[in-house]
Design an enzyme around this catalytic site. Sequence first.
Site, short mmCIF file in Angstrom:
data_model
loop_
_atom_site.label_atom_id
_atom_site.label_comp_id
_atom_site.label_asym_id
_atom_site.label_seq_id
_atom_site.Cartn_x
_atom_site.Cartn_y
_atom_site.Cartn_z
N GLY A 94 67.37 -11.31 -2.65
CA GLY A 94 66.42 -10.80 -1.63
C GLY A 94 64.86 -11.26 -2.42
N GLY A 118 59.96 -7.79 -0.33
CA GLY A 118 58.92 -6.89 -1.04
C GLY A 118 59.18 -6.50 -2.06
N GLY A 167 69.68 -6.41 0.75
CA GLY A 167 70.36 -5.54 1.37
C GLY A 167 69.86 -5.18 2.85
N LEU A 201 55.72 -20.68 -7.65
CA LEU A 201 56.06 -20.60 -9.01
C LEU A 201 55.91 -21.70 -9.96
CD1 LEU A 201 58.72 -17.46 -8.65
CD2 LEU A 201 56.28 -17.10 -9.24
N ASP A 228 68.12 -15.89 -1.37
CA ASP A 228 67.74 -15.14 -0.23
C ASP A 228 68.42 -15.65 1.26
OD1 ASP A 228 65.32 -12.97 0.28
OD2 ASP A 228 65.48 -14.21 2.11
N SER A 288 69.08 3.65 -3.69
CA SER A 288 67.94 4.37 -2.78
C SER A 288 67.88 5.77 -2.89
CB SER A 288 68.33 4.07 -1.05
OG SER A 288 67.71 4.72 -0.34
N LYS A 323 74.42 3.02 -0.33
CA LYS A 323 73.60 3.11 -1.69
C LYS A 323 74.32 4.14 -2.59
CE LYS A 323 70.59 0.22 -0.60
NZ LYS A 323 70.50 -1.03 -1.44
N TYR A 330 74.20 3.54 5.55
CA TYR A 330 73.15 3.04 4.48
C TYR A 330 73.17 4.12 3.37
CZ TYR A 330 68.64 1.98 2.26
OH TYR A 330 67.67 1.58 1.30
#
Length: 266
Positions: free
Chosen positions: A12, A16, A89, A49, A36, A130, A172, A168
């Site tokens: 991922g 964010g 996720g 990077l 990703d 989460s 988690k 969800y």
Amino acid sequence: MDRFEGKVIVTGAAGGMGRPTARRFAAQGRPLLLCDVNAQRIEALADELRSAGGEVDTLAGDIAAPEYPERLLSALNDSPIFALVHTAGLSPTMADADRILEVNYFATQRLVSALLPRFSEGGCAVLISSVSAYMLSDPAVLAATRELVEGKGRDAIAAFATDPGAGYAISKRAVIGLVAREAAAFGERGVRIVSIAPGFIDTEMSRAEAEVSEQMRAMIKMTPLGRLGEGDEIASVAEFLCSPAASYITGCDIRVDGGIVGRLGM
């Protein structure tokens, strides 16, 4: 394998929480493998990077594909793994319950199993759970989730994972159970496994959820720190957990939630 040798895998990585995680480990001089589903976005991050001197490889693809763990192992070549930070996720607005469970739990389980033999001693796997996992209180749901983690299949949770939100939260909660289950196997190899439970973090995914969930908007306002978290506030905890300073932390979930779980008494 030498202690603390190897690459850092960030899944991922275009998201964010993944982006700041990749930047933090690149700043340490660690070689990276960024993963990703969005090839264009991880290549853009990799170029950023690399321009700063980082050693970065990429792997684009669906983490839930059966062949994905083998693809990832091939992308590592002969390199051992120093750390896995698994942020990939799906949230409730992104898929139905079955797909969410497949990506968030079953794919995670396959990935953890495949990668364990490649970790260096002293390494660490950090998974993302989460605060939604703490909002499950029905004993029947919790028992069914335990059965899932114990490898007894999906049958017990089928009656409860009937919508994306429930799928969800169950996925988690199962990630937290997976971390507890796998700690012994990881520990036998001198490796640790931990999860982080983010609260309401200012990411593209969370903003999409807040737009459609009045309950989520209300809970954000109730957060004791009075604001959304930042992706880098999750990345900083992941960086700490993979460091020698966290060498006795394993098999547990770390809440980074601005105090909302405590505020709700869960």
